[in-house]
Write a protein that holds these residues in place. Structure first.
Motif, PDB file in Angstrom:
ATOM      1  N   ALA A 220       1.087  -1.097   0.031  1.00 60.44           N
ATOM      2  CA  ALA A 220       0.072   0.076   0.136  1.00 60.44           C
ATOM      3  C   ALA A 220       0.896   1.215  -0.006  1.00 60.44           C
ATOM      4  O   ALA A 220       1.999   1.391   0.623  1.00 60.44           O
ATOM      5  CB  ALA A 220      -1.078  -0.002   1.101  1.00 60.44           C
ATOM      6  N   MET A 221       0.426   2.143  -0.703  1.00 60.13           N
ATOM      7  CA  MET A 221       1.267   3.586  -0.711  1.00 60.13           C
ATOM      8  C   MET A 221       0.494   4.728  -0.097  1.00 60.13           C
ATOM      9  O   MET A 221      -0.678   4.870   0.067  1.00 60.13           O
ATOM     10  CB  MET A 221       1.684   3.747  -2.239  1.00 60.13           C
ATOM     11  N   GLY A 222       1.475   5.577   0.386  1.00 64.58           N
ATOM     12  CA  GLY A 222       0.791   6.771   0.866  1.00 64.58           C
ATOM     13  C   GLY A 222       1.518   7.976   0.758  1.00 64.58           C
ATOM     14  O   GLY A 222       2.725   7.945   0.435  1.00 64.58           O
TER      15      GLY A 222
ATOM     16  N   GLU B 214       2.031  15.048   8.672  1.00 67.34           N
ATOM     17  CA  GLU B 214       0.421  14.356   8.649  1.00 67.34           C
ATOM     18  C   GLU B 214       0.374  13.657   7.500  1.00 67.34           C
ATOM     19  O   GLU B 214       0.806  13.721   6.444  1.00 67.34           O
ATOM     20  CB  GLU B 214      -0.429  15.561   8.739  1.00 67.34           C
ATOM     21  N   PHE B 215      -1.045  12.891   7.571  1.00 63.87           N
ATOM     22  CA  PHE B 215      -1.215  12.038   6.423  1.00 63.87           C
ATOM     23  C   PHE B 215      -1.820  12.814   5.422  1.00 63.87           C
ATOM     24  O   PHE B 215      -2.776  13.992   5.657  1.00 63.87           O
ATOM     25  CB  PHE B 215      -2.309  11.054   6.740  1.00 63.87           C
TER      26      PHE B 215
ATOM     27  N   TYR C 110      -8.328  10.006   2.010  1.00 60.87           N
ATOM     28  CA  TYR C 110      -7.824  11.158   1.834  1.00 60.87           C
ATOM     29  C   TYR C 110      -8.022  12.091   3.156  1.00 60.87           C
ATOM     30  O   TYR C 110      -8.938  11.850   3.821  1.00 60.87           O
ATOM     31  CB  TYR C 110      -8.477  12.082   0.775  1.00 60.87           C
ATOM     32  N   LEU C 111      -7.053  12.900   3.434  1.00 60.82           N
ATOM     33  CA  LEU C 111      -7.228  14.070   4.404  1.00 60.82           C
ATOM     34  C   LEU C 111      -8.224  15.050   4.247  1.00 60.82           C
ATOM     35  O   LEU C 111      -8.495  15.190   2.927  1.00 60.82           O
ATOM     36  CB  LEU C 111      -5.960  14.676   4.587  1.00 60.82           C
TER      37      LEU C 111
ATOM     38  N   PRO D 243      -6.687   0.990   2.212  1.00 59.26           N
ATOM     39  CA  PRO D 243      -5.405   1.999   2.296  1.00 59.26           C
ATOM     40  C   PRO D 243      -4.867   2.309   3.846  1.00 59.26           C
ATOM     41  O   PRO D 243      -5.682   2.018   4.794  1.00 59.26           O
ATOM     42  CB  PRO D 243      -6.129   3.209   1.715  1.00 59.26           C
ATOM     43  N   VAL D 244      -3.681   2.687   4.009  1.00 58.91           N
ATOM     44  CA  VAL D 244      -3.248   2.608   5.266  1.00 58.91           C
ATOM     45  C   VAL D 244      -2.854   4.341   5.534  1.00 58.91           C
ATOM     46  O   VAL D 244      -2.149   4.953   5.013  1.00 58.91           O
ATOM     47  CB  VAL D 244      -1.773   1.951   5.335  1.00 58.91           C
ATOM     48  N   SER D 245      -3.421   4.604   6.418  1.00 59.36           N
ATOM     49  CA  SER D 245      -3.377   5.982   7.042  1.00 59.36           C
ATOM     50  C   SER D 245      -2.357   6.195   8.022  1.00 59.36           C
ATOM     51  O   SER D 245      -1.854   7.119   8.422  1.00 59.36           O
ATOM     52  CB  SER D 245      -4.739   6.791   7.181  1.00 59.36           C
TER      53      SER D 245
END
Length: 127
Positions: free
Chosen positions: A33-35, A46-47, A60-61, A107-109
């Protein structure tokens, strides 16, 4: 080991657009997973956005929803962040990150779940 290299940052006027890219090398990109995260001057990291391994799920933020779009191309080992309608408060160093998460729909936050990080690219939005 996964190496991540961001590009595409720069100086843009408010209301403008930029597209960030993050090229990955090393182990199988599609297992991750990508962030995207960011750190503004004087603030904590911050994410911003995340995408699962297949690209089917994104997160999403709140403050960037409707303006930023995360996407990935597993054939090119690259994740993107399209940023539109940029605001001065988007000014920050943007980092991409990879979290080992094969076949997960989510997804990974949480940044603590990320295993690898890029060096960052500066985005500056002038008013």
């Amino acid at each position: 080991q996964v190496q991540l290299v961001e590009s595409g940052g720069g100086l843009v006027q408010a209301g403008g657009s930029l597209r960030l890219s993050c090229a990955a090398s090393g182990r199988t990109f599609s297992s991750y997973a990508m962030g995207w995260f960011r750190r503004a001057p004087g603030k904590e990291r911050e994410f911003v956005a995340a995408i699962n391994w297949s690209g089917a799920s994104t997160l999403y933020l709140d403050s960037v929803k409707g303006r930023f779009t995360i996407s990935r191309d597993n054939a090119k080992n690259t994740v993107y962040l399209q940023m539109n309608s940029l605001k001065p408060e988007d000014t920050a160093v943007y980092y991409c990150a990879a979290a080992y998460s094969p076949y997960s729909d989510y997804p990974v936050s949480n940044e603590r779940q990320y295993d690898y990080w890029g060096q960052g690219t500066q985005v500056t939005v002038s008013s």
